[in-house]
Design a protein around this motif. Structure first.
Motif, PDB file in Angstrom:
ATOM      1  N   ALA A  18       0.806  -1.228   0.000  1.00 56.30           N
ATOM      2  CA  ALA A  18       0.000   0.000   0.000  1.00 56.30           C
ATOM      3  C   ALA A  18       0.838   1.276   0.000  1.00 56.30           C
ATOM      4  N   GLN A  19       2.158   1.162   0.149  1.00 51.73           N
ATOM      5  CA  GLN A  19       3.010   2.344   0.261  1.00 51.73           C
ATOM      6  C   GLN A  19       3.425   2.870  -1.110  1.00 51.73           C
ATOM      7  N   ARG A  20       3.720   4.152  -1.167  1.00 52.95           N
ATOM      8  CA  ARG A  20       4.171   4.815  -2.398  1.00 52.95           C
ATOM      9  C   ARG A  20       5.642   5.181  -2.358  1.00 52.95           C
ATOM     10  N   MET A  21       6.269   5.067  -1.165  1.00 52.68           N
ATOM     11  CA  MET A  21       7.642   5.532  -1.002  1.00 52.68           C
ATOM     12  C   MET A  21       8.307   4.692   0.082  1.00 52.68           C
ATOM     13  N   PHE A  22       9.630   4.526  -0.064  1.00 53.22           N
ATOM     14  CA  PHE A  22      10.427   3.911   0.985  1.00 53.22           C
ATOM     15  C   PHE A  22      11.762   4.621   1.043  1.00 53.22           C
ATOM     16  N   PHE A  23      12.531   4.335   2.080  1.00 52.68           N
ATOM     17  CA  PHE A  23      13.833   4.952   2.279  1.00 52.68           C
ATOM     18  C   PHE A  23      14.873   3.847   2.465  1.00 52.68           C
ATOM     19  N   THR A  24      16.061   4.072   1.923  1.00 53.03           N
ATOM     20  CA  THR A  24      17.176   3.166   2.177  1.00 53.03           C
ATOM     21  C   THR A  24      18.195   3.893   3.043  1.00 53.03           C
ATOM     22  N   VAL A  35      20.950   8.234   3.430  1.00 52.70           N
ATOM     23  CA  VAL A  35      19.523   7.916   3.473  1.00 52.70           C
ATOM     24  C   VAL A  35      18.928   8.445   2.180  1.00 52.70           C
ATOM     25  N   SER A  36      18.221   7.580   1.450  1.00 56.47           N
ATOM     26  CA  SER A  36      17.660   7.975   0.157  1.00 56.47           C
ATOM     27  C   SER A  36      16.196   7.591   0.051  1.00 56.47           C
ATOM     28  N   PRO A  37      15.348   8.508  -0.428  1.00 56.08           N
ATOM     29  CA  PRO A  37      13.946   8.169  -0.688  1.00 56.08           C
ATOM     30  C   PRO A  37      13.821   7.528  -2.073  1.00 56.08           C
ATOM     31  N   ARG A  38      12.857   6.638  -2.196  1.00 52.94           N
ATOM     32  CA  ARG A  38      12.637   5.950  -3.476  1.00 52.94           C
ATOM     33  C   ARG A  38      11.145   5.653  -3.632  1.00 52.94           C
ATOM     34  N   GLY A  39      10.707   5.575  -4.873  1.00 54.24           N
ATOM     35  CA  GLY A  39       9.319   5.207  -5.156  1.00 54.24           C
ATOM     36  C   GLY A  39       9.154   3.696  -5.167  1.00 54.24           C
ATOM     37  N   THR A  40       8.010   3.233  -4.721  1.00 48.94           N
ATOM     38  CA  THR A  40       7.783   1.788  -4.620  1.00 48.94           C
ATOM     39  C   THR A  40       7.436   1.121  -5.950  1.00 48.94           C
ATOM     40  N   ASP A  41       7.301   1.887  -7.026  1.00 53.88           N
ATOM     41  CA  ASP A  41       6.994   1.265  -8.313  1.00 53.88           C
ATOM     42  C   ASP A  41       8.095   0.300  -8.756  1.00 53.88           C
ATOM     43  N   MET A  42       9.304   0.481  -8.277  1.00 53.34           N
ATOM     44  CA  MET A  42      10.426  -0.386  -8.639  1.00 53.34           C
ATOM     45  C   MET A  42      10.791  -1.359  -7.511  1.00 53.34           C
ATOM     46  N   ARG A  72      25.737  -3.672   5.088  1.00 53.51           N
ATOM     47  CA  ARG A  72      24.533  -3.406   5.876  1.00 53.51           C
ATOM     48  C   ARG A  72      23.574  -2.490   5.118  1.00 53.51           C
ATOM     49  N   LEU A  73      22.297  -2.816   5.220  1.00 54.04           N
ATOM     50  CA  LEU A  73      21.274  -2.006   4.558  1.00 54.04           C
ATOM     51  C   LEU A  73      19.998  -2.079   5.373  1.00 54.04           C
ATOM     52  N   THR A  74      19.339  -0.948   5.535  1.00 53.74           N
ATOM     53  CA  THR A  74      18.021  -0.881   6.147  1.00 53.74           C
ATOM     54  C   THR A  74      17.078  -0.220   5.162  1.00 53.74           C
ATOM     55  N   ILE A  75      15.909  -0.808   5.012  1.00 58.34           N
ATOM     56  CA  ILE A  75      14.848  -0.231   4.195  1.00 58.34           C
ATOM     57  C   ILE A  75      13.704   0.118   5.138  1.00 58.34           C
ATOM     58  N   LEU A  85       2.092   3.576  10.988  1.00 61.94           N
ATOM     59  CA  LEU A  85       3.003   2.444  11.126  1.00 61.94           C
ATOM     60  C   LEU A  85       4.332   2.805  10.486  1.00 61.94           C
ATOM     61  N   ILE A  86       5.409   2.392  11.112  1.00 57.59           N
ATOM     62  CA  ILE A  86       6.746   2.452  10.529  1.00 57.59           C
ATOM     63  C   ILE A  86       7.243   1.022  10.450  1.00 57.59           C
ATOM     64  N   LEU A  87       7.815   0.641   9.334  1.00 53.99           N
ATOM     65  CA  LEU A  87       8.329  -0.710   9.131  1.00 53.99           C
ATOM     66  C   LEU A  87       9.769  -0.621   8.643  1.00 53.99           C
ATOM     67  N   ARG A  88      10.662  -1.312   9.344  1.00 53.14           N
ATOM     68  CA  ARG A  88      12.067  -1.364   8.942  1.00 53.14           C
ATOM     69  C   ARG A  88      12.455  -2.797   8.622  1.00 53.14           C
ATOM     70  N   LEU A  89      13.159  -2.955   7.505  1.00 52.04           N
ATOM     71  CA  LEU A  89      13.708  -4.240   7.091  1.00 52.04           C
ATOM     72  C   LEU A  89      15.221  -4.127   7.205  1.00 52.04           C
ATOM     73  N   TYR A  90      15.820  -4.907   8.090  1.00 51.91           N
ATOM     74  CA  TYR A  90      17.262  -4.860   8.332  1.00 51.91           C
ATOM     75  C   TYR A  90      17.920  -6.084   7.706  1.00 51.91           C
ATOM     76  N   GLY A  91      19.139  -5.912   7.218  1.00 47.15           N
ATOM     77  CA  GLY A  91      19.859  -7.068   6.708  1.00 47.15           C
ATOM     78  C   GLY A  91      21.102  -6.703   5.944  1.00 47.15           C
ATOM     79  N   ARG A  92      21.473  -7.630   5.076  1.00 45.06           N
ATOM     80  CA  ARG A  92      22.655  -7.475   4.232  1.00 45.06           C
ATOM     81  C   ARG A  92      22.182  -7.305   2.797  1.00 45.06           C
ATOM     82  N   GLY A  93      22.731  -6.302   2.150  1.00 40.37           N
ATOM     83  CA  GLY A  93      22.340  -6.024   0.778  1.00 40.37           C
ATOM     84  C   GLY A  93      23.453  -6.336  -0.198  1.00 40.37           C
ATOM     85  N   ARG A  94      23.067  -6.466  -1.433  1.00 38.05           N
ATOM     86  CA  ARG A  94      24.041  -6.656  -2.510  1.00 38.05           C
ATOM     87  C   ARG A  94      23.490  -6.026  -3.789  1.00 38.05           C
TER      88      ARG A  94
END
Length: 185
Positions: A18-24, A35-42, A72-75, A85-94
């Motif tokens: 349901a979201q339109r934007m996320f941050f990395t 910290v970068s904002p991004r659109g959820t279309d991708m 390390r990457l958090t979304i 609501l705030i939702l964070r996804l923590y982990g390892r990115g590549r």
């Protein structure tokens, strides 16, 4: 108020959709935190512990540099309308480079083999922790639509112009770290 999960639970899948934007958010051992904002279309949820986004050209390539240096990457998603609501996804990115088999496979299966002009790479996150929190402090906003500037900029540059831009602006982070943008698969 915060709750932790080992995976993206079904109600959190619905929230993400349901979201339109996320941050990395990413960082190397030293230097600046990005910290970068991004659109959820991708953005795509691959499964309960893996997500991916197709990364379009930006003024720098900090996330890729930080993932090469540290991993390390958090979304983060935050509701700006509807229930808080705030939702964070923590982990390892590549990074999945454009010339890699993994990029081609993900493009075919998750994006119908279509990448917008200016797509420079994909970023995949292996999630090791999911955390939700209240979001009571996030203001309410109304979604008006997508901005047309990214597509217009890419169209005006064309493929050769985008490649030249990547070579000038996206091969090193602002702290001088390599981004691997032109590395072989």
């Amino acid at each position: 108020m915060a709750k932790q999960f080992q995976k993206i639970e079904p109600h959190l899948h619905r929230f993400i959709a349901a979201q339109r934007m996320f941050f990395t958010a990413s960082a190397a051992e030293t230097g600046r935190v990005n910290v970068s904002p991004r659109g959820t279309d991708m953005f795509r949820v691959i499964d309960d512990t893996h997500v991916l986004y197709l990364d379009r050209t930006g003024s720098s390539n900090e996330t890729a540099a930080h993932l090469m240096a540290d991993g390390r990457l958090t979304i983060m998603f935050c509701a700006v309308d509807g229930p808080p609501l705030i939702l964070r996804l923590y982990g390892r990115g590549r990074v999945l480079h454009r010339n890699s088999a993994a990029y081609a496979e993900r493009l075919a299966t998750l994006f119908d083999n279509k990448a917008p002009l200016g797509a420079r790479q994909m970023v995949e996150l292996d999630i090791d922790l999911v955390q939700s929190s209240c979001g009571y402090g996030v203001p309410l906003f109304t979604y008006e639509g997508e901005r047309p500037q990214m597509n217009a900029w890419a169209t005006a540059k064309g493929e050769d112009g985008i490649d030249a831009y990547w070579r000038e602006k996206n091969q090193r982070s602002m702290d001088g770290l390599p981004t691997g943008l032109f590395d072989e698969a």
